[in-house]
Design a protein around this motif. Structure first.
Motif, PDB file in Angstrom:
ATOM      1  N   LYS A   1       7.089 -29.214  14.759  1.00 49.80           N
ATOM      2  CA  LYS A   1       6.471 -29.348  16.060  1.00 49.80           C
ATOM      3  C   LYS A   1       5.010 -28.819  16.019  1.00 49.80           C
ATOM      4  O   LYS A   1       4.417 -29.526  16.690  1.00 49.80           O
ATOM      5  N   ILE A   2       4.448 -27.784  15.457  1.00 49.28           N
ATOM      6  CA  ILE A   2       3.286 -27.585  15.209  1.00 49.28           C
ATOM      7  C   ILE A   2       2.473 -28.568  14.373  1.00 49.28           C
ATOM      8  O   ILE A   2       1.416 -29.184  15.168  1.00 49.28           O
ATOM      9  N   SER A   3       3.139 -29.390  13.333  1.00 49.16           N
ATOM     10  CA  SER A   3       2.436 -30.482  12.757  1.00 49.16           C
ATOM     11  C   SER A   3       2.464 -31.692  13.791  1.00 49.16           C
ATOM     12  O   SER A   3       1.270 -32.241  14.014  1.00 49.16           O
ATOM     13  N   GLN A   4       3.483 -31.836  14.469  1.00 50.18           N
ATOM     14  CA  GLN A   4       3.424 -33.072  15.627  1.00 50.18           C
ATOM     15  C   GLN A   4       2.308 -32.702  16.582  1.00 50.18           C
ATOM     16  O   GLN A   4       1.494 -33.692  17.030  1.00 50.18           O
ATOM     17  N   LEU A   5       2.400 -31.564  17.005  1.00 53.02           N
ATOM     18  CA  LEU A   5       1.149 -31.298  18.315  1.00 53.02           C
ATOM     19  C   LEU A   5       0.169 -31.449  17.755  1.00 53.02           C
ATOM     20  O   LEU A   5      -1.150 -31.868  18.515  1.00 53.02           O
ATOM     21  N   ALA A   6      -0.246 -30.786  16.631  1.00 53.99           N
ATOM     22  CA  ALA A   6      -1.698 -30.879  15.937  1.00 53.99           C
ATOM     23  C   ALA A   6      -2.217 -32.307  16.023  1.00 53.99           C
ATOM     24  O   ALA A   6      -3.239 -32.672  16.271  1.00 53.99           O
ATOM     25  N   SER A   7      -1.153 -33.220  15.306  1.00 51.17           N
ATOM     26  CA  SER A   7      -1.564 -34.516  15.143  1.00 51.17           C
ATOM     27  C   SER A   7      -1.901 -35.382  16.498  1.00 51.17           C
ATOM     28  O   SER A   7      -2.857 -36.057  16.545  1.00 51.17           O
ATOM     29  N   ARG A   8      -0.855 -34.952  17.357  1.00 52.93           N
ATOM     30  CA  ARG A   8      -1.169 -35.473  18.729  1.00 52.93           C
ATOM     31  C   ARG A   8      -2.343 -35.128  19.451  1.00 52.93           C
ATOM     32  O   ARG A   8      -3.242 -35.827  20.201  1.00 52.93           O
ATOM     33  N   LEU A   9      -2.840 -33.842  19.226  1.00 50.09           N
ATOM     34  CA  LEU A   9      -3.959 -33.530  19.817  1.00 50.09           C
ATOM     35  C   LEU A   9      -5.202 -33.604  18.964  1.00 50.09           C
ATOM     36  O   LEU A   9      -6.069 -33.114  19.460  1.00 50.09           O
ATOM     37  N   ASP A  10      -5.075 -34.024  17.918  1.00 53.67           N
ATOM     38  CA  ASP A  10      -6.287 -34.278  16.806  1.00 53.67           C
ATOM     39  C   ASP A  10      -6.838 -32.790  16.642  1.00 53.67           C
ATOM     40  O   ASP A  10      -8.034 -32.857  16.665  1.00 53.67           O
ATOM     41  N   LEU A  11      -5.952 -32.027  16.065  1.00 52.34           N
ATOM     42  CA  LEU A  11      -6.726 -30.742  15.714  1.00 52.34           C
ATOM     43  C   LEU A  11      -6.371 -30.419  14.212  1.00 52.34           C
ATOM     44  O   LEU A  11      -5.107 -30.541  13.634  1.00 52.34           O
ATOM     45  N   ASN A  12      -7.468 -30.112  13.525  1.00 49.02           N
ATOM     46  CA  ASN A  12      -7.166 -29.737  12.094  1.00 49.02           C
ATOM     47  C   ASN A  12      -6.794 -28.542  11.794  1.00 49.02           C
ATOM     48  O   ASN A  12      -7.507 -27.413  12.292  1.00 49.02           O
ATOM     49  N   LEU A  13      -5.542 -28.412  11.251  1.00 48.68           N
ATOM     50  CA  LEU A  13      -4.997 -27.188  11.035  1.00 48.68           C
ATOM     51  C   LEU A  13      -5.843 -26.246   9.904  1.00 48.68           C
ATOM     52  O   LEU A  13      -5.674 -25.165   9.971  1.00 48.68           O
ATOM     53  N   ASP A  14      -6.568 -26.731   9.253  1.00 47.99           N
ATOM     54  CA  ASP A  14      -7.077 -25.920   8.046  1.00 47.99           C
ATOM     55  C   ASP A  14      -8.469 -25.394   8.514  1.00 47.99           C
ATOM     56  O   ASP A  14      -9.223 -24.686   7.914  1.00 47.99           O
ATOM     57  N   SER A  15      -9.137 -25.803   9.875  1.00 42.32           N
ATOM     58  CA  SER A  15     -10.137 -25.324  10.460  1.00 42.32           C
ATOM     59  C   SER A  15     -10.192 -23.769  10.567  1.00 42.32           C
ATOM     60  O   SER A  15      -9.179 -23.268  10.906  1.00 42.32           O
ATOM     61  N   LYS A  16     -11.421 -23.155  10.409  1.00 43.53           N
ATOM     62  CA  LYS A  16     -11.630 -21.663  10.655  1.00 43.53           C
ATOM     63  C   LYS A  16     -11.850 -21.573  12.248  1.00 43.53           C
ATOM     64  O   LYS A  16     -12.518 -22.584  12.746  1.00 43.53           O
ATOM     65  N   ILE A  17     -11.209 -20.677  12.899  1.00 44.19           N
ATOM     66  CA  ILE A  17     -11.335 -20.514  14.123  1.00 44.19           C
ATOM     67  C   ILE A  17     -12.815 -20.338  14.775  1.00 44.19           C
ATOM     68  O   ILE A  17     -13.406 -20.911  15.723  1.00 44.19           O
ATOM     69  N   LYS A  18     -13.694 -19.724  13.971  1.00 49.79           N
ATOM     70  CA  LYS A  18     -15.101 -19.738  14.451  1.00 49.79           C
ATOM     71  C   LYS A  18     -15.892 -20.747  14.241  1.00 49.79           C
ATOM     72  O   LYS A  18     -16.862 -20.797  14.925  1.00 49.79           O
ATOM     73  N   ASN A  19     -15.203 -21.975  13.606  1.00 48.85           N
ATOM     74  CA  ASN A  19     -15.767 -23.491  13.434  1.00 48.85           C
ATOM     75  C   ASN A  19     -15.504 -24.287  14.670  1.00 48.85           C
ATOM     76  O   ASN A  19     -15.976 -25.485  14.651  1.00 48.85           O
ATOM     77  N   LEU A  20     -14.603 -23.769  15.234  1.00 39.82           N
ATOM     78  CA  LEU A  20     -13.843 -24.729  16.586  1.00 39.82           C
ATOM     79  C   LEU A  20     -14.703 -24.527  17.879  1.00 39.82           C
ATOM     80  O   LEU A  20     -15.256 -23.433  18.195  1.00 39.82           O
ATOM     81  N   SER A  21     -14.695 -25.614  18.415  1.00 44.68           N
ATOM     82  CA  SER A  21     -15.314 -25.772  19.838  1.00 44.68           C
ATOM     83  C   SER A  21     -14.462 -25.217  20.751  1.00 44.68           C
ATOM     84  O   SER A  21     -13.151 -24.978  20.331  1.00 44.68           O
ATOM     85  N   LYS A  22     -14.863 -24.876  21.941  1.00 44.10           N
ATOM     86  CA  LYS A  22     -14.138 -24.569  23.076  1.00 44.10           C
ATOM     87  C   LYS A  22     -12.703 -25.117  23.339  1.00 44.10           C
ATOM     88  O   LYS A  22     -11.554 -24.794  23.369  1.00 44.10           O
ATOM     89  N   GLY A  23     -13.042 -26.674  23.316  1.00 43.49           N
ATOM     90  CA  GLY A  23     -12.036 -27.437  23.704  1.00 43.49           C
ATOM     91  C   GLY A  23     -10.968 -27.377  22.247  1.00 43.49           C
ATOM     92  O   GLY A  23      -9.564 -27.385  22.612  1.00 43.49           O
ATOM     93  N   ASN A  24     -11.229 -27.342  21.226  1.00 40.19           N
ATOM     94  CA  ASN A  24     -10.457 -27.200  20.045  1.00 40.19           C
ATOM     95  C   ASN A  24      -9.559 -25.767  19.763  1.00 40.19           C
ATOM     96  O   ASN A  24      -8.488 -25.842  19.454  1.00 40.19           O
ATOM     97  N   LYS A  25     -10.198 -24.844  20.290  1.00 46.04           N
ATOM     98  CA  LYS A  25      -9.596 -23.529  20.687  1.00 46.04           C
ATOM     99  C   LYS A  25      -8.501 -23.615  21.647  1.00 46.04           C
ATOM    100  O   LYS A  25      -7.413 -23.161  21.515  1.00 46.04           O
ATOM    101  N   GLN A  26      -8.724 -24.519  22.637  1.00 45.51           N
ATOM    102  CA  GLN A  26      -7.947 -24.712  23.737  1.00 45.51           C
ATOM    103  C   GLN A  26      -6.613 -25.461  23.138  1.00 45.51           C
ATOM    104  O   GLN A  26      -5.381 -25.013  23.629  1.00 45.51           O
TER     105      GLN A  26
END
Lengths: 304, 282
Positions: A118-143
């Protein structure tokens, strides 16, 4: 005491104070199982305080609160197990990666392969790279991460505090789709938002909270039907007697008239047909009719 | 229990750089300091008269009546290596202990974690277990450095087990200050305030314990200083009763902190700014 099969959230005379400030002044609330419930109010009205009481992050001073018949204070783990939560201001360990945080949360929920999928499926649907570091994420990507964490275990109750905050319009649509899908699969969704059009589009019922008190609660469509349509009309010619004729129409209120008697701002309660037929007798420069919306209802409580 | 371990493991992973940041310098301290004993032993004849001429007040800062033990290998390790360690580790414990829960709480991270199906007790014990392991590893680094230093010194010969004894006492004192700071962080308005108060107690305790060797009137006060129960000279014999006293005090602070965390509201990000009431205009 609530029926734990039919009532997802039950609050009775819920009171919570911070020192001398009373944040919740005796809230009564009943959210039915399987519905999407919008919780509206400006900053500081008590929305987040109510949600945090539901998860036993803060302790109520008085009253009752139950989640599917369970008291969050005495059965906090069981209640949290049923819930998926997205806080209004999501803060995360900046040095961690998205994947490590989600895996940590999955382990805390004893989630298995289903949860990982489910995590992989949601990440793909929301276009979120799971390997990113939190500090490199925009507010939207953190959301997006917060949304995945809330939805990943298919909870019975979703508590979403400003779920679309910081997201671009395309992702906002995906989140609203996720909410609708969750409802279709039997989940209850309790969410607060400042985007009233968004609440109006998906909420079965809404409550408005003002200064720690619920001032309005009801089915979204009924609340809207009680409200007047708003019309703005500009006639080509001036006619001093026309204003009185408009006022005589059933359900019509003239809110504002221009000095030259050409432009009218009008409220129409109920059927708009007599008004349309009436203005057909005149030459009209332009006409704008708006359906009543949640924003008007909201502003009627909060406006001057 | 499973979630206590999950929380502990994740917290430990987050502490990786803290462990290295404290452990490696502590290890280097041993490697660098201990071989100096060879020089001290060689120059005993010249140094002893200097020590005899020091006034008691000044002498109290280098061990008081025990200052002359610096010429023995055990005494050198106790006075030149372990004398300041409870202060250094006490400050470490104060900072880490205060941040164990209140740190993430003030950052708003705890809010999100506590929405998962874990109890406050699991979060508390998981984080405390992580700190216990983290402290043990840091102490392990220090002990290893001390052993390497002893191996390097020509006129010292101690088994690694014997070198571990004073470090057990370092562990106990650090654990006590961490528990104290953790307890403070559960009742004080901010993590930094808790760390500051605990840090003041570390320093005040060190000064009182040290001066009590020269000023008789401070002896009664020194009983309340955790540093008094520290055994830097444990290589000549570890007194269990002193360790037990530190342990009992730690357990009381931990019990207090656990109760505090179980009963109070979890703060959100931005809560808990430290204000001096008289200077706060509100």
């Amino acid at each position: 005491m609530s029926d734990q099969n039919l009532t997802a959230i039950y609050a009775k005379d819920l009171i919570k104070s911070y020192g001398s400030f009373r944040a919740l002044k005796g809230i009564d609330l009943q959210v039915h199982s399987g519905e999407i419930f919008g919780f509206l109010g400006p900053n500081g009205a008590g929305k987040t305080t109510a949600i945090r009481c539901m998860l036993d992050m803060i302790r109520r001073d008085n009253g009752i609160i139950e989640i599917f018949g369970k008291d969050p204070q005495t059965e906090s783990v069981a209640v949290r197990d049923l819930c998926g939560y997205l806080p209004g201001e999501l803060r995360l360990d900046e040095n961690a990666s998205v994947k490590s945080i989600l895996n940590y949360l999955r382990r805390l929920r004893q989630g298995g392969k289903d949860c990982s999928a489910k995590i992989s499926q949601l990440a793909s649907r929301l276009d979120l790279n799971l390997d990113s570091k939190i500090k490199n994420l925009s507010k939207g990507n953190k959301q997006k991460l917060g949304i995945i964490a809330a939805f990943m275990h298919k909870p019975k109750l979703l508590l979403l505090d400003e779920p679309t905050s910081g997201l671009d319009p395309l992702v906002q649509q995906i989140v609203l789709e996720l909410v609708k899908e969750a409802k279709q699969s039997g989940a209850t969704i309790f969410f607060s938002s400042h985007v009233l059009a968004e609440v109006q589009s998906i909420a079965d019922r809404v409550a408005i909270i003002k200064n720690g008190e619920i001032v309005e609660v009801g089915v979204t469509s009924s609340l809207l039907s009680k409200r007047a349509w708003r019309a703005k009309i500009k006639f080509v010619s001036d006619d001093s007697g026309r204003g009185a004729m408009i006022k005589d129409l059933e359900g019509v209120t003239v809110l504002e008239v221009s000095d030259d008697n050409k432009i009218f701002d009008i409220g129409i309660e109920g059927d708009v047909d007599p008004f349309i037929k009436f203005i057909a007798n005149f030459e009209v420069d332009y006409l704008e009719i708006n359906k009543p919306n949640l924003e008007e209802i909201f502003l009627s409580y909060y406006g001057d | 229990m499973n979630n206590v371990l999950n929380i502990a493991l994740y917290s430990l992973r987050r502490s990786f750089w803290i462990i290295l940041g404290w452990g490696i310098p502590l290890m280097l301290l041993g490697i660098i300091t201990i071989p100096f004993y060879d020089l001290v032993a060689e120059n005993e004849k010249q140094l002893r008269p200097v020590l005899d001429t020091l006034k008691p007040f000044l002498k109290s800062f280098i061990g008081g009546d025990e200052a002359e033990q610096v010429f023995t290998p055990e005494g050198f390790i106790a006075l030149r290596y372990f004398a300041f360690l409870p202060v250094v580790m006490g400050i470490f414990g104060s900072v880490y202990g205060s941040g164990l829960l209140a740190g993430d709480e003030e950052k708003g991270i705890l809010d999100f974690l506590m929405a998962q199906p874990i109890s406050r007790a699991q979060m508390f014990w998981g984080r405390l277990l992580a700190f216990f392991i983290c402290l043990a590893v840091i102490i392990g680094f220090g002990w290893f450095g001390l052993w390497l230093g002893v191996l390097k010194a020509e006129s010292m010969m101690f088994s690694p087990i014997k070198l571990l004894l004073p470090y057990i006492s370092v562990f106990a004192v650090t654990w006590l200050f961490s528990s104290l700071s953790l307890a403070f962080s559960m009742v004080m308005p901010s993590r930094s305030a808790a760390a500051m108060l605990s840090g003041i107690i570390v320093l005040a305790g060190y000064i009182i314990t040290t001066l009590s060797k020269a000023i008789k009137g401070l002896e009664a006060w020194a009983l309340f200083s955790p540093i008094t129960y520290f055994q830097g000279n444990a290589m000549v014999g570890l007194e269990l009763n002193l360790l037990i006293k530190l342990l009992i005090a730690s357990l009381l602070f931990i019990a207090f902190a656990r109760k505090g965390f179980g009963n109070r509201d979890i703060r959100v990000a931005g809560d808990g700014g430290w204000k001096i009431p008289l200077l706060d205009p509100r």
